[in-house]
Design a protein around this motif. Structure first.
Motif, PDB file in Angstrom:
ATOM      1  N   PRO A   1       0.723  -1.069  -0.229  1.00 55.59           N
ATOM      2  CA  PRO A   1      -0.177  -0.116   0.186  1.00 55.59           C
ATOM      3  C   PRO A   1       0.928   1.247   0.011  1.00 55.59           C
ATOM      4  N   ALA A   2       1.982   1.366   0.737  1.00 51.00           N
ATOM      5  CA  ALA A   2       2.809   2.400   0.621  1.00 51.00           C
ATOM      6  C   ALA A   2       3.366   2.812  -0.513  1.00 51.00           C
ATOM      7  N   VAL A   3       3.812   1.671  -1.294  1.00 46.46           N
ATOM      8  CA  VAL A   3       4.439   1.838  -2.662  1.00 46.46           C
ATOM      9  C   VAL A   3       3.262   2.510  -3.794  1.00 46.46           C
ATOM     10  N   ILE A   4       2.243   1.912  -3.587  1.00 46.43           N
ATOM     11  CA  ILE A   4       1.014   2.468  -4.428  1.00 46.43           C
ATOM     12  C   ILE A   4       0.832   3.818  -4.110  1.00 46.43           C
ATOM     13  N   GLY A   5       0.748   4.025  -2.795  1.00 50.86           N
ATOM     14  CA  GLY A   5       0.478   5.500  -2.610  1.00 50.86           C
ATOM     15  C   GLY A   5       1.424   6.512  -3.053  1.00 50.86           C
ATOM     16  N   VAL A   6       2.604   6.061  -3.056  1.00 48.17           N
ATOM     17  CA  VAL A   6       3.841   6.907  -3.713  1.00 48.17           C
ATOM     18  C   VAL A   6       3.287   7.202  -5.040  1.00 48.17           C
ATOM     19  N   LEU A   7       3.392   5.892  -5.751  1.00 45.47           N
ATOM     20  CA  LEU A   7       3.163   6.249  -7.230  1.00 45.47           C
ATOM     21  C   LEU A   7       1.800   6.986  -7.645  1.00 45.47           C
TER      22      LEU A   7
ATOM     23  N   ARG B   1       2.547  10.635  -7.223  1.00 48.58           N
ATOM     24  CA  ARG B   1       3.381  11.195  -8.393  1.00 48.58           C
ATOM     25  C   ARG B   1       2.832  11.378  -9.510  1.00 48.58           C
ATOM     26  N   GLY B   2       1.585  10.801  -9.798  1.00 45.01           N
ATOM     27  CA  GLY B   2       0.800  11.092 -10.751  1.00 45.01           C
ATOM     28  C   GLY B   2       0.266  10.068 -11.606  1.00 45.01           C
ATOM     29  N   ALA B   3       0.545   8.711 -11.008  1.00 39.58           N
ATOM     30  CA  ALA B   3      -0.095   7.442 -11.745  1.00 39.58           C
ATOM     31  C   ALA B   3      -1.489   7.306 -11.323  1.00 39.58           C
TER      32      ALA B   3
ATOM     33  N   ALA C   1       8.777   0.028  -9.570  1.00 39.89           N
ATOM     34  CA  ALA C   1       7.491   0.381  -9.993  1.00 39.89           C
ATOM     35  C   ALA C   1       7.151   1.550 -10.730  1.00 39.89           C
ATOM     36  N   TRP C   2       8.116   2.552 -10.493  1.00 39.79           N
ATOM     37  CA  TRP C   2       8.034   3.725 -11.142  1.00 39.79           C
ATOM     38  C   TRP C   2       8.437   3.576 -12.676  1.00 39.79           C
ATOM     39  N   HIS C   3       9.804   2.867 -12.640  1.00 41.93           N
ATOM     40  CA  HIS C   3      10.040   2.487 -14.001  1.00 41.93           C
ATOM     41  C   HIS C   3       9.043   1.819 -14.764  1.00 41.93           C
TER      42      HIS C   3
ATOM     43  N   GLY D   1      16.712   5.082  -4.643  1.00 42.21           N
ATOM     44  CA  GLY D   1      16.922   5.647  -3.179  1.00 42.21           C
ATOM     45  C   GLY D   1      15.918   5.426  -2.487  1.00 42.21           C
ATOM     46  N   PRO D   2      15.989   5.887  -1.088  1.00 41.56           N
ATOM     47  CA  PRO D   2      15.000   5.494   0.039  1.00 41.56           C
ATOM     48  C   PRO D   2      13.805   6.181  -0.650  1.00 41.56           C
ATOM     49  N   GLY D   3      12.506   5.355  -0.303  1.00 41.44           N
ATOM     50  CA  GLY D   3      11.351   5.975  -0.776  1.00 41.44           C
ATOM     51  C   GLY D   3      10.859   6.970   0.273  1.00 41.44           C
ATOM     52  N   THR D   4       9.906   7.700  -0.081  1.00 43.47           N
ATOM     53  CA  THR D   4       9.446   8.971   0.709  1.00 43.47           C
ATOM     54  C   THR D   4       8.891   8.557   2.146  1.00 43.47           C
TER      55      THR D   4
END
Length: 376
Positions: A6-12, A15-17, A53-55, A81-84
């Protein structure tokens, strides 16, 4: 991986996804992680997943001309690097429980995005084909794909979704009751809301009785007949502590009231020692908060225990005859009142409309038992 999803999906998403694209990119990143991590584990798993995931998201965007404008808007590709440090899990809860989704879709999407379960696991837990669940999740993702983090659902909707997950029970190879507790613990750690605490307390107190709810053959054991020595006293103590902390804040809500009722059952050393009068009072409080037909049905059963079966039957009057479990409650109260003929008939009727197999078999056995007594 499951806890980071969930944290990674939230970051994406930040960022605009859109949600659907972020979830797809996350799944692609997990496939790479499963292949790479065993031989080369990253120092920062979350940062690694965010970067990969961003790539994946940008690759998909470049391959689709309709996404070119979005790719420009989201800006430059982030460096590895480290995630937000911002935890977007809470926003994902609200997004997955958006009012535009049906309850079933909201539950499935929450389990997928926040719970980190696979589509196959969710399908097996719900006892539906994987393709059916995949379609349900895909529709849900499309529905919320245009909804931003500034347009979430509300806390009440999130709690209702988690409660639905919990009530799905223990079928399949994923224990949805345990999963709901895990998710609610996570939410309680992120938001200081009395009803989140109330729901967590309710789940813990109900889950504590799980070992005594069924026999080795899978048949249902009613609360009155349960071996209370099998109840999990650790979960009961935790549930009571969580509930007391919530009640001390003096903002009563329906989940806190239901937890208080569950605590009274848990506090009774035997069925005979249950404080039914106080349980009726708590149901009266619940009805002041939410005039639910289910609450009225449960209150009628409690009245039948506190003031006698005829008082309970009187309390059932006026309720919709199609209300689930009303016929079973009436059968029980008629049996306690000595009307075996009516009770046997109602048990058989209730069995035909029972919502699950264990309950159906239990009610059918009650009808068979009374019919055998009548023949004898």
């Amino acid at each position: 991986m499951r806890t980071l999803t969930p944290a990674v999906i939230g970051v994406l998403v930040r960022r605009g996804a859109d949600f659907a694209a972020a979830e797809d990119a996350m799944q692609d990143a997990l496939v790479v992680a499963v292949r790479v991590w065993p031989d080369d584990p990253p120092r920062d798993p979350k940062g690694w997943l965010v970067t990969v995931a961003w790539h994946k998201f940008l690759d998909a965007a470049r391959a689709d001309t309709s996404r070119r404008r979005r790719e420009t808007v989201v800006g430059d590709e982030p460096v590895p690097g480290p995630g937000t440090a911002v935890d977007d899990t809470l926003q994902l809860y609200f997004l997955c429980a958006h009012p535009s989704l049906s309850p079933a879709s909201a539950v499935a999407l929450t389990l997928r995005a926040v719970g980190g379960l696979t589509t196959r696991q969710i399908a097996q837990a719900y006892l539906v084909p994987e393709a059916t669940m995949a379609q349900r999740i895909s529709r849900a993702k499309r529905t919320v794909s245009g909804v931003g983090f500034d347009q979430p659902g509300d806390v009440a909707t999130v709690l209702r979704v988690l409660y639905l997950v919990f009530n799905e029970g223990y079928s399949g190879n994923v224990d949805l009751a345990a999963e709901a507790i895990r998710l609610t613990r996570q939410l309680a750690a992120e938001i200081a809301h009395v009803e989140v605490a109330g729901l967590l307390a309710l789940m813990l107190l109900h889950h504590a009785r799980r070992p005594a709810r069924s026999r080795p053959d899978g048949s249902l054991v009613p609360l009155k007949e349960q071996d209370r020595s099998l109840w999990d006293t650790r979960l009961i103590a935790e549930g009571v502590d969580v509930l007391q902390s919530a009640l001390a804040r003096n903002r009563l809500g329906e989940f806190q009231v239901q937890a208080a009722i569950a605590a009274l059952h848990a506090d009774s050393r035997s069925a005979a020692e249950t404080d039914w009068a106080q349980i009726v009072e708590w149901y009266d409080e619940l009805l002041r908060i939410t005039d639910s037909p289910v609450a009225r049905l449960n209150r009628a059963v409690a009245v039948g225990e506190a003031d006698g079966p005829r008082a309970g039957l009187a309390a059932l009057e006026g309720l919709d005859p199609s209300l689930p479990r009303l016929t079973a409650a009436a059968a029980y109260l008629h049996e306690r009142d000595g009307d075996t003929v009516t009770a046997a008939r109602l048990y058989a009727e209730a069995a035909r409309s029972a919502p699950n197999l264990p309950e159906r078999e239990h009610l059918a056995r009650q009808a068979a038992r009374l019919n055998a007594e009548l023949r004898g």
